[in-house]
Enzyme design. Structure first.
Site, mmCIF file in Angstrom:
data_model
loop_
_atom_site.group_PDB
_atom_site.id
_atom_site.type_symbol
_atom_site.label_atom_id
_atom_site.label_comp_id
_atom_site.label_asym_id
_atom_site.label_seq_id
_atom_site.Cartn_x
_atom_site.Cartn_y
_atom_site.Cartn_z
ATOM 1 N N SER A 184 20.969 57.376 51.855
ATOM 2 C CA SER A 184 21.406 57.954 50.583
ATOM 3 C C SER A 184 20.301 58.212 49.578
ATOM 4 O O SER A 184 20.539 58.855 48.563
ATOM 5 C CB SER A 184 22.483 57.066 49.949
ATOM 6 O OG SER A 184 23.691 57.176 50.648
ATOM 7 N N SER B 253 24.051 59.899 49.083
ATOM 8 C CA SER B 253 24.906 59.800 47.918
ATOM 9 C C SER B 253 24.139 59.759 46.595
ATOM 10 O O SER B 253 24.763 59.803 45.528
ATOM 11 C CB SER B 253 25.778 58.542 48.034
ATOM 12 O OG SER B 253 24.991 57.368 48.021
ATOM 13 N N LYS C 80 21.173 55.522 39.235
ATOM 14 C CA LYS C 80 22.406 55.956 39.884
ATOM 15 C C LYS C 80 23.593 55.173 39.354
ATOM 16 O O LYS C 80 23.461 54.000 38.962
ATOM 17 C CB LYS C 80 22.234 55.754 41.395
ATOM 18 C CG LYS C 80 23.364 56.234 42.277
ATOM 19 C CD LYS C 80 22.967 56.014 43.729
ATOM 20 C CE LYS C 80 24.058 56.374 44.706
ATOM 21 N NZ LYS C 80 23.614 56.166 46.106
#
Length: 488
Positions: free
Chosen positions: A177, A153, A79
């Site tokens: 997330s 996220s 990420k």
């Protein structure tokens, strides 16, 4: 070598070790699929094509020399809140960020395990929302239905894995997330014990509520990535005792007492569990009972303190991270509002929030203790696992929250995703498992989470693996995923 490219992480590791496929072939395939879907799914913020191919060639040399490592030669994504040397870490923000000079500790460990980092996946600004959209990169779409978000996220990571662009990816979880996009993308998502995976160069992330965690299509793959990423370095504030997650995949969990929890924690805002999500979680509860577990309706005693402990830690974390942004004027107005709140909540409010954590652990953790049931409705408590919805709703439509102001975005976020964040306050592990599909064409994934006390990853992974063997979620792919033709 075989012309059939294995799709799963564990399958790729075994094929590489057996000489059935080369790392270059796997990495080339990943890069082709990323490029072919970037205009539709838009999963990646950065792609390391040349560097990844060089690393793949080196992995092939090591494999030919007889070297064996847990992830040697396998393409992995991380990420874009995770430092990779030579790449900027923009964390979903606009602006020109300088390249990092060093890998984060978790990337160092993944490289030491032999992984090839092919790129960095999209995330909303500072990881705030359960959707992955923003002016810095556009819209990341769900490979199951591109009109909907894959969640957030860690939405780019989830989209990349669900579409088969990479066999697994590393996300981060500060309020669900990892688990939320896992639920909305039909994946396994593990939020491990706080400190299980180092967050260095930060001694802790977002005042202890955020941790790194794997997203994968199978429990075995998620456990393998967790195993490779696990570890600490001097300076980490949280260093839990070691646990064995690899053998847990094939270990019978035994007969467990499982609390079925459908009530979200108190937030002071409107929330409603969608009937289709409720039905999906109940179906999983029935399957767990059929597998021999004792499933009883019971609720953890969250109280109001969980939310009061979460908010200052999250807001102050946003304020602190915003210092890395080259030009704050480019931030979303909602981010700027959160940053201002974070500046005000530092100091005493943050200290009080941190001090509340241990009493909250005792209060919520009573559900795992025999004799902890003060209300008399949980048969004395002593549960091993809590089963709860991961989200209150199916995936949100693209753009559903794009034009809302800060207050209404927060309310909509809480309404859709009220179940995941308490475990971030407590620092305990949780695993999302797929819970089926809804929608007119059956393309909207749902998830449920298995929640445990401190350091209970092995038990949760064993239970998830047992349920996976029964449900065989991994057999279903998004339309076009196996051919690499995904889009609108």
């Amino acid at each position: 070598m075989t012309s059939v490219i294995p799709k799963g992480l564990s399958e790729q590791v075994r094929a590489l070790a057996g000489g059935e496929v080369s790392s270059r072939a796997l990495v080339e395939r990943a890069l082709v699929r990323i490029a072919g879907t970037q205009g539709t799914l838009n999963a990646f913020r950065r792609v390391r094509a040349e560097a990844a191919l060089r690393e793949a060639d080196e992995a092939d040399r090591l494999l030919a020399a007889g070297r064996r490592l847990p992830l040697l030669g396998v393409p992995i994504a991380v990420k874009d809140d995770t430092d990779v040397a030579g790449e900027p870490t923009a964390f979903g923000c606009c602006g020109e960020f300088p390249p990092k000079t060093e890998d984060s500790e978790v990337v160092r460990r993944l490289r030491a395990a032999g992984a090839v980092i092919v790129g960095k996946t999209n995330t909303p600004e500072l990881g705030q929302w359960p959707f992955t959209e923003g002016p810095a990169f556009g819209v990341t779409r769900n490979p199951w239905n591109p009109d909907y978000t894959p969640g957030g996220s860690s939405g780019g990571a989830a989209a990349a894995v669900a579409a088969g662009l990479v066999p697994a990816a590393l996300g981060s979880d500060g309020a669900g997330s990892v688990r939320i996009p896992a639920a909305w993308s039909h994946l396994i998502g593990i939020k491990p014990q706080r400190g299980r995976i180092s967050t260095w160069p930060y001694a802790e992330a977002f005042n202890g509520i955020t941790c790194n965690g794997p997203l994968a299509r199978t429990v075995e793959d998620a456990a393998l990535l967790l195993h490779a990423a696990t570890g600490n370095r001097p300076g980490d504030l949280h260093q839990p005792p070691p646990v064995d997650v690899l053998s847990a995949v094939r270990r019978d969990p035994g007969r467990l007492r499982i609390a079925l929890s459908l009530k979200p924690p108190f937030t002071g805002t409107h929330k409603h569990l969608d009937p289709v999500v409720r039905a999906a979680v109940l179906r999983l509860a029935e399957r767990l009972a059929a597998l021999g577990h004792d499933v009883v309706a019971a609720e953890p005693r969250y109280g109001a303190g969980v939310g009061l402990s979460f908010l200052p830690r999250a807001m102050v974390g946003l304020w602190e991270w915003s210092a890395n942004v080259p030009d704050r004027a480019l931030l979303d107005v909602r981010t700027l509002t959160a940053v201002r709140h974070g500046r005000l909540l530092g100091g005493r409010p943050l200290r009080l929030a941190r001090a509340a954590e241990e009493p909250l652990r005792r209060r919520v953790g009573a559900i795992f203790s025999r004799g902890g049931d003060r209300d008399g409705n949980g048969d004395g408590y002593g549960f091993d696992v809590v089963l709860a919805p991961t989200t209150a709703t199916p995936p949100l439509r693209i753009g559903a929250l794009a034009e809302l102001n800060s207050w209404h975005t927060d309310r909509a976020t809480i309404a859709a995703c009220p179940y995941a964040w308490p475990w971030n306050v407590l620092g305990w592990p949780a695993v999302n498992v797929p819970a089926g599909f809804v929608g007119k064409d059956g393309t909207l994934p749902l998830g449920a989470q298995l929640l445990g006390p401190a350091n209970s990853e092995p038990r949760l992974i064993s239970l998830a693996a047992q349920l996976e063997a029964d449900q065989r979620w991994y057999e279903r792919w998004p339309a076009g995923a196996t051919a690499g033709v995904l889009g609108r």
